[in-house]
Design an enzyme around this catalytic site. Structure first.
Site, PDB file in Angstrom:
ATOM      1  N   GLY A  98       0.823  -1.204   0.000  1.00 54.63           N
ATOM      2  CA  GLY A  98       0.000   0.000   0.000  1.00 54.63           C
ATOM      3  C   GLY A  98       0.854   1.250   0.000  1.00 54.63           C
ATOM      4  CB  THR A 100       1.049   6.335  -1.516  1.00 62.39           C
ATOM      5  OG1 THR A 100       1.428   6.958  -0.280  1.00 62.39           O
ATOM      6  CG2 THR A 100      -0.191   5.470  -1.309  1.00 62.39           C
ATOM      7  CG  HIS A 154      -3.688  12.080   4.208  1.00 63.30           C
ATOM      8  ND1 HIS A 154      -4.146  12.415   2.951  1.00 63.30           N
ATOM      9  CD2 HIS A 154      -4.010  10.766   4.394  1.00 63.30           C
ATOM     10  CE1 HIS A 154      -4.706  11.347   2.394  1.00 63.30           C
ATOM     11  NE2 HIS A 154      -4.642  10.341   3.249  1.00 63.30           N
ATOM     12  CE  LYS A 158      -0.646  10.644   1.948  1.00 62.87           C
ATOM     13  NZ  LYS A 158       0.030   9.338   1.843  1.00 62.87           N
ATOM     14  CB  THR A 165      -6.584   7.698  -1.740  1.00 63.40           C
ATOM     15  OG1 THR A 165      -5.993   6.718  -0.892  1.00 63.40           O
ATOM     16  CG2 THR A 165      -8.071   7.448  -1.874  1.00 63.40           C
TER      17      THR A 165
HETATM   18  N1  LIG Z   1      -2.801   1.876   0.700  1.00 55.76           N
HETATM   19  C1  LIG Z   1      -3.317   2.204   1.891  1.00 55.76           C
HETATM   20  O1  LIG Z   1      -4.466   1.800   2.227  1.00 55.76           O
HETATM   21  C2  LIG Z   1      -2.521   3.019   2.833  1.00 55.76           C
HETATM   22  C3  LIG Z   1      -1.275   3.422   2.460  1.00 55.76           C
HETATM   23  N2  LIG Z   1      -0.472   4.094   3.339  1.00 55.76           N
HETATM   24  C4  LIG Z   1       0.879   4.350   2.882  1.00 55.76           C
HETATM   25  O2  LIG Z   1       1.735   3.445   3.573  1.00 55.76           O
HETATM   26  C5  LIG Z   1       3.022   4.048   3.737  1.00 55.76           C
HETATM   27  C6  LIG Z   1       3.409   4.018   5.215  1.00 55.76           C
HETATM   28  O3  LIG Z   1       2.535   4.861   5.942  1.00 55.76           O
HETATM   29  P1  LIG Z   1       2.760   5.082   7.515  1.00 55.76           P
HETATM   30  O4  LIG Z   1       2.725   3.781   8.206  1.00 55.76           O
HETATM   31  O5  LIG Z   1       1.835   6.148   7.932  1.00 55.76           O
HETATM   32  O6  LIG Z   1       4.255   5.668   7.497  1.00 55.76           O
HETATM   33  P2  LIG Z   1       5.345   5.696   8.667  1.00 55.76           P
HETATM   34  O7  LIG Z   1       6.289   6.785   8.327  1.00 55.76           O
HETATM   35  O8  LIG Z   1       4.678   5.685   9.988  1.00 55.76           O
HETATM   36  O9  LIG Z   1       6.090   4.287   8.507  1.00 55.76           O
HETATM   37  C7  LIG Z   1       6.986   4.013   7.472  1.00 55.76           C
HETATM   38  C8  LIG Z   1       7.792   2.805   7.882  1.00 55.76           C
HETATM   39  O10 LIG Z   1       8.655   2.446   6.801  1.00 55.76           O
HETATM   40  C9  LIG Z   1       9.910   2.144   7.362  1.00 55.76           C
HETATM   41  N3  LIG Z   1      10.984   2.282   6.402  1.00 55.76           N
HETATM   42  C10 LIG Z   1      11.558   3.409   5.913  1.00 55.76           C
HETATM   43  N4  LIG Z   1      12.560   3.104   5.085  1.00 55.76           N
HETATM   44  C11 LIG Z   1      12.603   1.746   5.052  1.00 55.76           C
HETATM   45  C12 LIG Z   1      13.423   0.813   4.401  1.00 55.76           C
HETATM   46  N5  LIG Z   1      14.430   1.202   3.573  1.00 55.76           N
HETATM   47  N6  LIG Z   1      13.194  -0.507   4.576  1.00 55.76           N
HETATM   48  C13 LIG Z   1      12.202  -0.921   5.399  1.00 55.76           C
HETATM   49  N7  LIG Z   1      11.401  -0.092   6.057  1.00 55.76           N
HETATM   50  C14 LIG Z   1      11.602   1.227   5.879  1.00 55.76           C
HETATM   51  C15 LIG Z   1      10.075   3.105   8.521  1.00 55.76           C
HETATM   52  O11 LIG Z   1      11.080   2.582   9.383  1.00 55.76           O
HETATM   53  P3  LIG Z   1      11.635   3.454  10.646  1.00 55.76           P
HETATM   54  O12 LIG Z   1      10.491   3.475  11.609  1.00 55.76           O
HETATM   55  O13 LIG Z   1      12.789   2.667  11.139  1.00 55.76           O
HETATM   56  O14 LIG Z   1      11.992   4.812  10.072  1.00 55.76           O
HETATM   57  C16 LIG Z   1       8.679   3.054   9.105  1.00 55.76           C
HETATM   58  O15 LIG Z   1       8.568   1.942   9.971  1.00 55.76           O
HETATM   59  C17 LIG Z   1       2.916   5.443   3.130  1.00 55.76           C
HETATM   60  O16 LIG Z   1       3.366   5.394   1.794  1.00 55.76           O
HETATM   61  C18 LIG Z   1       1.420   5.723   3.159  1.00 55.76           C
HETATM   62  O17 LIG Z   1       1.007   6.647   2.204  1.00 55.76           O
HETATM   63  C19 LIG Z   1      -0.888   4.420   4.588  1.00 55.76           C
HETATM   64  C20 LIG Z   1      -2.141   4.086   5.001  1.00 55.76           C
HETATM   65  C21 LIG Z   1      -3.068   3.343   4.157  1.00 55.76           C
HETATM   66  O1  LIG Z   2      -0.317   8.133   4.450  1.00 54.59           O
HETATM   67  C1  LIG Z   2      -1.464   7.864   4.861  1.00 54.59           C
HETATM   68  O2  LIG Z   2      -1.790   8.001   6.037  1.00 54.59           O
HETATM   69  C2  LIG Z   2      -2.440   7.337   3.883  1.00 54.59           C
HETATM   70  N1  LIG Z   2      -2.012   7.098   2.678  1.00 54.59           N
HETATM   71  C3  LIG Z   2      -2.767   6.550   1.603  1.00 54.59           C
HETATM   72  C4  LIG Z   2      -2.784   7.517   0.441  1.00 54.59           C
HETATM   73  O3  LIG Z   2      -1.747   8.138   0.128  1.00 54.59           O
HETATM   74  O4  LIG Z   2      -3.820   7.656  -0.199  1.00 54.59           O
HETATM   75  C5  LIG Z   2      -4.119   6.036   2.028  1.00 54.59           C
HETATM   76  C6  LIG Z   2      -4.769   6.761   3.164  1.00 54.59           C
HETATM   77  O5  LIG Z   2      -5.377   7.920   2.679  1.00 54.59           O
HETATM   78  C7  LIG Z   2      -3.828   7.056   4.316  1.00 54.59           C
END
Ligand SMILES: NC(=O)C1=CN([C@@H]2O[C@H](COP(=O)(O)OP(=O)(O)OC[C@H]3O[C@@H](n4cnc5c(N)ncnc54)[C@H](OP(=O)(O)O)[C@@H]3O)[C@@H](O)[C@H]2O)C=CC1
Ligand SMILES: O=C(O)C1=N[C@H](C(=O)O)C[C@H](O)C1
Length: 243
Positions: A98, A100, A154, A158, A165
């Site tokens: 997921g 983005t 958001h 972010k 989305t």
């Molecule tokens: N498709 C969907 O339904 C959704 C998509 N998203 C997307 O998911 C992604 C993550 O969101 P979110 O959880 O809020 O982000 P966060 O910033 O909270 O988490 C990102 C994670 O990725 C890790 N990371 C960074 N670099 C690396 C690497 N080289 N290898 C492995 N892990 C790595 C970070 O590690 P560390 O903690 O050590 O820095 C952290 O744990 C975003 O792109 C967001 O847009 C989010 C919600 C819903």
């Molecule tokens: O980064 C987020 O938090 C989310 N990312 C996704 C996006 O880029 O659309 C999905 C959701 O909106 C939450």
């Protein structure tokens, strides 16, 4: 339930981006279903301070040495995506992602990977947004010549904008013949809000989705992982999952 993996053994998951907001939700919810999921490893940029009960933690540099798994579930960063896709291709495991903010090259690499492994990438794993995409395409088709604007909101942490989305909603509007404009707001701890507005002189329509808890995304991604495990290689989409 039509999971391809019909055996009773749990699906072995590797969570990539484990220390993040989504990663933590995935770990918590997978742990609630021990007969369905076995989390064999949790990968983050660096091994974090957060305790993940019973799950071995790995730094990004240790990805190649992680235990064998059926499905990698990736919610990390665009800059981390190439490595996780390469890992799945090298080990023949399925990928649910997921993440983005991906480049066109990365999106093309997903399509190419579908020839060799099962891949399901989606910008949003909520059921409500799947329905919203359908509504937007139908509205655009029914309202030729109306202006289309997509406003997404958001949390302040972010990194990418417009959201994945919003871009997918714009593609849906495009299928219906509208060309969307985008606006992004970053404020507080907003989980995710998308408004698609169609406007013409004298009237306008707004279609809005509000996510209030990111567990909806994590549940959707885990459902996708169970569904994808054991399937033939292919580039799958949320629509395939929902039937
Ligand atoms: N498709 C969907 O339904 C959704 C998509 N998203 C997307 O998911 C992604 C993550 O969101 P979110 O959880 O809020 O982000 P966060 O910033 O909270 O988490 C990102 C994670 O990725 C890790 N990371 C960074 N670099 C690396 C690497 N080289 N290898 C492995 N892990 C790595 C970070 O590690 P560390 O903690 O050590 O820095 C952290 O744990 C975003 O792109 C967001 O847009 C989010 C919600 C819903
Ligand atoms: O980064 C987020 O938090 C989310 N990312 C996704 C996006 O880029 O659309 C999905 C959701 O909106 C939450």
């Amino acid at each position: 339930m039509d999971d391809a993996l019909t055996s009773t053994s749990p699906v072995r998951l590797l969570i990539h981006g484990a220390n993040g907001r989504m990663g933590q939700a995935l770990l918590r919810l997978a742990a609630e279903q021990p007969r369905r999921f076995d989390v064999v490893g949790a990968v983050s940029r660096s091994v974090g301070q957060r305790v993940i009960d019973g799950v071995p933690q790995f730094a990004a540099s240790e990805l190649a040495g992680t235990p064998a798994c059926d499905v990698v579930v990736d919610f990390s960063l665009a800059e981390a995506f190439d490595a996780v896709l390469a890992h799945c291709l090298a080990h023949g495991c399925a990928l649910v992602s997921g993440t983005t903010g991906l480049s066109d090259e990365q999106r093309n690499a997903i399509e190419a990977a579908g020839l060799r492994i099962p891949v399901l990438w989606a910008s949003n794993f909520s059921l409500g947004v799947a329905v919203l995409n359908d509504l937007v395409e139908r509205a655009a088709r029914a309202l030729p010549g109306w202006e289309c604007d997509i406003v997404e909101q958001h949390h302040v942490r972010k990194l990418d904008a417009p959201s994945g989305t919003a871009l997918t909603l714009g593609e849906s509007a495009g299928k219906g013949g509208a060309q969307a404009r985008y606006a992004a707001i970053r404020a507080g701890d907003i989980v995710g809000e998308h408004t698609v507005q169609f406007a013409t002189l004298g009237e306008r329509i707004e279609l809005v989705h509000r996510a209030t808890n990111r567990d909806i995304f994590a549940r959707g991604a885990l459902h996708a992982a169970g569904w994808l495990a054991g399937r033939a290689p292919g580039r799958y989409r949320i629509g395939d999952l929902l039937g």
